[in-house]
Design a protein around this motif. Structure first.
Motif, PDB file in Angstrom:
ATOM      1  N   SER A  90      42.558  60.443   1.408  1.00 11.99           N
ATOM      2  CA  SER A  90      41.155  60.870   1.336  1.00 11.99           C
ATOM      3  C   SER A  90      41.020  62.093   0.450  1.00 11.99           C
ATOM      4  O   SER A  90      41.898  62.962   0.439  1.00 11.99           O
ATOM      5  CB  SER A  90      40.653  61.201   2.743  1.00 11.99           C
ATOM      6  OG  SER A  90      39.460  61.947   2.664  1.00 11.99           O
TER       7      SER A  90
ATOM      8  N   ASN B  36      32.146  57.668   4.196  1.00 12.32           N
ATOM      9  CA  ASN B  36      32.559  58.752   3.316  1.00 12.32           C
ATOM     10  C   ASN B  36      33.278  59.756   4.217  1.00 12.32           C
ATOM     11  O   ASN B  36      32.699  60.248   5.195  1.00 12.32           O
ATOM     12  CB  ASN B  36      31.315  59.380   2.688  1.00 12.32           C
ATOM     13  CG  ASN B  36      31.611  60.572   1.810  1.00 12.32           C
ATOM     14  OD1 ASN B  36      32.442  61.408   2.140  1.00 12.32           O
ATOM     15  ND2 ASN B  36      30.909  60.662   0.694  1.00 12.32           N
TER      16      ASN B  36
ATOM     17  N   ASP C 100      38.144  56.216   3.841  1.00  6.52           N
ATOM     18  CA  ASP C 100      37.310  57.044   2.954  1.00  6.52           C
ATOM     19  C   ASP C 100      36.685  56.173   1.867  1.00  6.52           C
ATOM     20  O   ASP C 100      37.365  55.696   0.963  1.00  6.52           O
ATOM     21  CB  ASP C 100      38.165  58.149   2.324  1.00  6.52           C
ATOM     22  CG  ASP C 100      37.309  59.196   1.627  1.00  6.52           C
ATOM     23  OD1 ASP C 100      36.066  59.042   1.634  1.00  6.52           O
ATOM     24  OD2 ASP C 100      37.870  60.160   1.091  1.00  6.52           O
ATOM     25  N   SER C 101      35.386  55.975   1.991  1.00  7.01           N
ATOM     26  CA  SER C 101      34.699  55.105   1.022  1.00  7.01           C
ATOM     27  C   SER C 101      34.443  55.798  -0.312  1.00  7.01           C
ATOM     28  O   SER C 101      34.014  55.169  -1.275  1.00  7.01           O
ATOM     29  CB  SER C 101      33.349  54.667   1.597  1.00  7.01           C
ATOM     30  OG  SER C 101      32.510  55.802   1.762  1.00  7.01           O
ATOM     31  N   VAL C 102      34.703  57.103  -0.352  1.00  5.84           N
ATOM     32  CA  VAL C 102      34.470  57.875  -1.574  1.00  5.84           C
ATOM     33  C   VAL C 102      35.159  57.215  -2.767  1.00  5.84           C
ATOM     34  O   VAL C 102      36.254  56.680  -2.640  1.00  5.84           O
ATOM     35  CB  VAL C 102      35.016  59.313  -1.365  1.00  5.84           C
ATOM     36  CG1 VAL C 102      35.273  60.011  -2.675  1.00  5.84           C
ATOM     37  CG2 VAL C 102      34.052  60.113  -0.503  1.00  5.84           C
TER      38      VAL C 102
ATOM     39  N   CYS D  20      26.535  56.359   2.332  1.00 11.44           N
ATOM     40  CA  CYS D  20      27.059  57.037   1.147  1.00 11.44           C
ATOM     41  C   CYS D  20      26.615  56.243  -0.076  1.00 11.44           C
ATOM     42  O   CYS D  20      26.998  55.078  -0.239  1.00 11.44           O
ATOM     43  CB  CYS D  20      28.575  57.126   1.192  1.00 11.44           C
ATOM     44  SG  CYS D  20      29.250  57.856  -0.317  1.00 11.44           S
TER      45      CYS D  20
ATOM     46  N   ALA E  59      29.327  55.291  -2.806  1.00 17.40           N
ATOM     47  CA  ALA E  59      30.273  54.311  -2.261  1.00 17.40           C
ATOM     48  C   ALA E  59      29.627  52.922  -2.237  1.00 17.40           C
ATOM     49  O   ALA E  59      30.283  51.907  -2.503  1.00 17.40           O
ATOM     50  CB  ALA E  59      30.707  54.720  -0.862  1.00 17.40           C
TER      51      ALA E  59
ATOM     52  N   CYS F 142      22.854  59.592   2.794  1.00 11.74           N
ATOM     53  CA  CYS F 142      23.962  59.531   1.822  1.00 11.74           C
ATOM     54  C   CYS F 142      24.729  60.842   1.939  1.00 11.74           C
ATOM     55  O   CYS F 142      24.123  61.920   1.962  1.00 11.74           O
ATOM     56  CB  CYS F 142      23.402  59.378   0.415  1.00 11.74           C
ATOM     57  SG  CYS F 142      24.582  59.848  -0.872  1.00 11.74           S
ATOM     58  N   SER F 143      26.017  60.715   2.014  1.00 14.67           N
ATOM     59  CA  SER F 143      26.852  61.898   2.236  1.00 14.67           C
ATOM     60  C   SER F 143      26.692  62.953   1.140  1.00 14.67           C
ATOM     61  O   SER F 143      26.524  64.138   1.422  1.00 14.67           O
ATOM     62  CB  SER F 143      28.305  61.449   2.303  1.00 14.67           C
ATOM     63  OG  SER F 143      28.976  62.166   3.272  1.00 14.67           O
ATOM     64  N   ASN F 144      26.759  62.512  -0.116  1.00 19.85           N
ATOM     65  CA  ASN F 144      26.653  63.481  -1.218  1.00 19.85           C
ATOM     66  C   ASN F 144      25.269  64.110  -1.266  1.00 19.85           C
ATOM     67  O   ASN F 144      25.134  65.315  -1.457  1.00 19.85           O
ATOM     68  CB  ASN F 144      26.956  62.818  -2.567  1.00 19.85           C
ATOM     69  CG  ASN F 144      28.445  62.741  -2.824  1.00 19.85           C
ATOM     70  OD1 ASN F 144      29.207  63.593  -2.373  1.00 19.85           O
ATOM     71  ND2 ASN F 144      28.863  61.724  -3.544  1.00 19.85           N
TER      72      ASN F 144
END
Ligand code: SF4
Ligand code: SF4
Lengths: 303, 535
Positions: B228, B272, B307-309, B344, B347, B487-489
């Motif tokens: 990750s 994420n 971790d989908s990042v 995310c 992702a 969304c994480s970001n």
């Protein structure tokens, strides 16, 4: 015959350049998905920019493409310049007449070609030549003047917009000014000759007839020579420049922006990707195994 | 000052091409009309050593500042080599067609400029005009790569000096765009300046190794090596999960066991990993909803599987493909029926849209957005909700990758409309939204003086939109307000915005995801899942 050769060569170069341009994009490889919404063929969803990805288990459902809406969107873009209307009205005021003028001029050239062929085959294209001959005659006259005036007005407006808009000035090249002026020069010469000496375009049709029959023809004066030469050069020049963006625009919309076909097991897309994965990677940053095929490079990171 | 800058000035040998001044920034709406931004901090000597920041004095991509002319020439030659590769099938089949089309067909009408939040919110700084960046690349290609380009350069307007200053500033310009693609939506030709910015990033990364550490060393490299980009190892993950399970019990009274590595499950849910550290309540909320809805689901504890990042999406294709392929292989190994991407945006795009061309052959496992799954759960009545529990003003941020790039617009809206009686849209929203200002990796770039640029320019538009979503009365009454950023970001960026503009203390604006709102109103869950405090 020299002047005819100028036209023949110009048309030939234009056709070759256009085909080359289309081939350049047609033969470009399968790319990663990069669509941009709204996509007009998304049935029932296009209006708000939705896609089939909004459906539960979308892969198990039939996808309904709304061809009608896609064609409608294309037509609005081609004939009304919908995008420019919504996002840049100032430009639209000139760009729309310019484009419409060009479309009408293309129609006019085809009508001249049709008239030339008819004359070569022995039927006249005049007011009293029967319904069809008269129709071709009137359509030629109307489309010629309307098309030329609209295109000329649009080109002139665009020229001044480029020259005077403060946002724009720094980004114009000499070519952009030249292209617009070139249009206007051709329009002015053409209108000057026909208003003065050939209001029904009969002489021009005679010239087209000579092109179709590969025979010599009488050139009435210098102005007509100028008209033929500049128009031929313009026909040749357009596909060599960004002015032929209609070819690219087709691909930009259909092959990228609206291209949302998912890859399925055993599909053509998959086959193409599998082939492309065999290409050797030439990138040379330290985390990439230069010279190895993509299929290997993507499996492991170079330490 | 900005008006005087022309494209060919990019090669000027000056310390700084453009100087940012907060006075140029547009005013914010009520109740922030009096807001004044401090001057942009200079980069500390120690941080800027050996780096070129001659575009605007902002540092987010480590572009070298070579000391000798020989070194400069070597780097320019390397750049040109990379640029040629960008135009070949074997090196760039992934994006060659869209790239060529965007390079060849701009008619330089500047329609795109009005759509770009960075151009607008910088006070129309010329260097941030979408066309400015693209024109530099276009001119270099025309003059230095196209046959006969040098001869026709003056006529075609491609006259540009290719020196190190040009190259270095072009790299910096590629990181002054959030890749939101709003400009592309308005381009009458369909040209995509966002794509061009990404192609420039790709060239610098794949050929010259020039890329922000947050995206590469600390991003995809770390993810592929340790599992990750957050640095969470599979072992550490299990500790976090244990903590979260206890937290669920404490907050809700429910005993929930989060399933991991269940072979053959219907759903592999992939988060994420930033959520594990910064917003565990989001992970917990998903678990509560999925468990109470009776879904057969699992998560993965496999390296990269939790971790989908995929920061490769923001800067290059090789790392992008490597990470997404790992996700695909894990899904296949687990034999799940489908992969559901949690909250995310990037992702979503990497796994679903880009993945569409990478998850080929036997790893072509179906993938779905969590909003679709959640909509089904809520609308089918699998869980019981009481919208009155969410009776406070709520607005929704649309992540660009999910809306503009994937067309997923309504499922999240149908959910939020059902559970939030005071929901209202931002203007504009949906497919025409504005980026949060943290797109393309900006949200995780915290180094040097970049955050102040990120807050005041790309983020300013989103903050103005957030303010615009609430009424004067709601501000004056001090009622709690919620910005749903699924969304994480985007969430990271909005957290930073609310902190920078002091919006929680000043205006009672808080942020969070969609699942937190759902759990907050579930009747089987103790009241008060959303904790009204900024973190
Ligand atoms: S990218 Fe499109 S909108 Fe922008 S200047 Fe070029 S053609 Fe015009
Ligand atoms: S992609 Fe977004 S940030 Fe980048 S130039 Fe276009 S509108 Fe501006």
């Amino acid at each position: 015959m020299l002047i005819q050769w100028v036209t023949y060569v110009s048309i030939l170069i234009a056709i070759v350049a256009m085909i080359a341009k289309a081939l350049r994009y047609m033969t470009a490889p399968q790319n990663f998905r990069w669509e941009l919404y709204p996509v007009p063929h998304e049935r029932g969803k296009a209006e708000y920019g939705g896609s089939y990805l909004e459906e539960l288990d979308w892969w198990s459902k039939p996808r309904h493409s709304d061809l009608f809406n896609e064609v409608k969107e294309m037509m609005m873009e081609i004939f009304l310049l919908k995008g420019v209307f919504h996002h840049n009205k100032k430009v639209w005021l000139f760009s729309l007449p310019f484009h419409l003028g060009l479309y009408i001029c293309i129609g006019w050239l085809f009508l001249l070609l049709l008239g030339g062929i008819m004359e070569a085959a022995g039927s006249a294209v005049v007011v009293d030549a029967g319904t069809f001959g008269a129709l071709v005659h009137y359509l030629t006259v109307i489309s010629g003047y309307v098309g030329l005036i609209l295109a000329g007005y649009g080109a002139l407006g665009l020229f001044f917009w480029r020259a005077l808009d403060s946002n724009q000035k720094a980004y114009n090249s000499f070519a952009e000014y030249f292209n617009l002026l070139f249009f206007d020069v051709v329009v002015v010469i053409t209108l000057a000759f026909h208003f003065g000496s050939d209001p029904s375009f009969a002489v021009l049709r005679g010239y087209v007839r000579s092109l179709v029959t590969f025979s010599p023809t009488a050139i009435p004066n210098v102005l007509f020579t100028l008209e033929i030469v500049t128009m031929s050069l313009l026909i040749m020049y357009i596909p060599l420049t960004r002015m032929s963006h209609f070819v690219a625009k087709y691909f930009l919309y259909h092959a990228v922006r609206w291209s949302d076909t998912p890859n399925e097991r055993g599909s053509k897309i998959e086959k193409r990707i599998m082939e492309l994965l065999q290409k050797k990677v030439g990138w040379s940053a330290s985390h990439i195994q230069t010279g190895k095929p993509w299929s290997e490079v993507v499996k492991e990171m170079k330490k | 000052m900005s008006r005087l800058i022309k494209v060919k000035d990019i090669s000027k040998k000056t310390d700084r091409l453009y100087t940012l001044d907060p006075k140029d920034l547009p005013k914010l709406p009520y109740p922030y009309e009096d807001w004044e931004d401090p001057p942009y901090p200079e980069v500390a000597e120690i941080k800027r050593k050996g780096k070129d920041i001659s575009l605007d004095g902002i540092l987010n991509v480590p572009v070298p500042a070579p000391e000798t002319d020989e070194e400069k020439e070597r780097l320019v030659a390397k750049f040109l080599e990379g640029l040629k590769k960008l135009l070949t099938v074997e090196n760039n089949w992934t994006f060659l067609k869209p790239f060529m089309l965007s390079i060849d067909n701009c008619v330089r009408c500047n329609t795109c400029a009005e759509a770009c939040p960075i151009f607008e919110m910088s006070g129309r700084a010329e260097i941030y005009r979408p066309l400015f960046r693209s024109e530099i690349l276009r001119r270099i290609i025309r003059k230095h790569i196209s046959p006969g380009g040098k001869l026709t350069a003056k006529f075609t307007g491609s006259d540009i000096d290719l020196n190190w200053e040009t190259v270095a500033r072009l790299a910096q310009l590629a990181y002054r765009c959030t890749l939101c693609r709003r400009c592309a939506q308005t381009c009458p030709m369909g040209v995509d300046n966002g794509l061009i910015a990404r192609e420039i990033r790709k060239l610098f990364s794949q050929e010259m190794g020039i890329v922000p550490a947050e995206l590469h060393e600390e991003g995809t490299v770390k993810q592929l090596e340790t599992g990750s980009s957050t640095g969470i190892s599979p072992m550490a993950l299990m500790d976090l999960i244990e903590f979260m399970e206890e937290d669920i019990t404490e907050r809700t009274g429910l005993n929930i066991k989060m399933p991991f590595d269940k072979a053959g499950a219907d759903i592999l849910l992939i988060h994420n990993a930033g959520e594990f550290l910064s917003w565990p309540e989001n992970i917990e909320a998903f678990a509560i909803i999925f468990e109470l809805a009776g879904l057969n689901w699992t998560m993965s504890s496999d390296l990269v599987g939790y971790d989908s990042v995929n920061y490769g999406l923001f800067y290059e294709d090789v790392q992008l493909a490597r990470v997404t392929l790992k996700h695909a292989e894990i899904a296949k190994k687990m034999g799940v029926k489908k992969v559901v991407v949690a909250e995310c945006g990037h992702a979503h795009k990497a796994i679903m849209a880009i993945g569409d061309r990478v998850w080929v052959d036997d790893v072509n496992i179906p993938r779905e957005s969590c909003f679709v799954t959640l909509e089904d759960i809520i609308m089918s009545g699998k869980i019981k909700v009481d919208p009155e529990r969410n009776n406070f003003p709520v607005t929704l941020h649309d992540p660009c990758n999910i809306t503009r790039s994937m067309g997923i617009i309504q499922p999240q809206r149908r959910v939020i409309k059902k559970i939030c009686p005071q929901f209202r849209e931002m203007t504009p929203h949906g497919v025409h939204n504005y980026c949060c200002g943290g797109g393309s990796g900006f949200a995780i770039m915290q180094g040097a003086n970049f955050p102040s640029w990120r807050m005041t320019i790309p983020g300013r538009k989103k903050f103005a939109q957030i303010l615009g979503a609430f009424t004067k009365e709601e501000f004056d009454s001090g009622v709690n307000k919620y910005v749903c950023a699924p969304c994480s970001n985007c969430k990271g960026q909005i957290r930073d915005l609310l902190t920078y503009y002091d919006a929680w203390e000043r205006s009672r604006i808080l942020y969070g995801g969609l699942v937190e709102l759902i759990v907050n109103c579930m009747t089987d869950v103790r009241e008060g899942f959303i904790e009204w405090e900024l973190h």
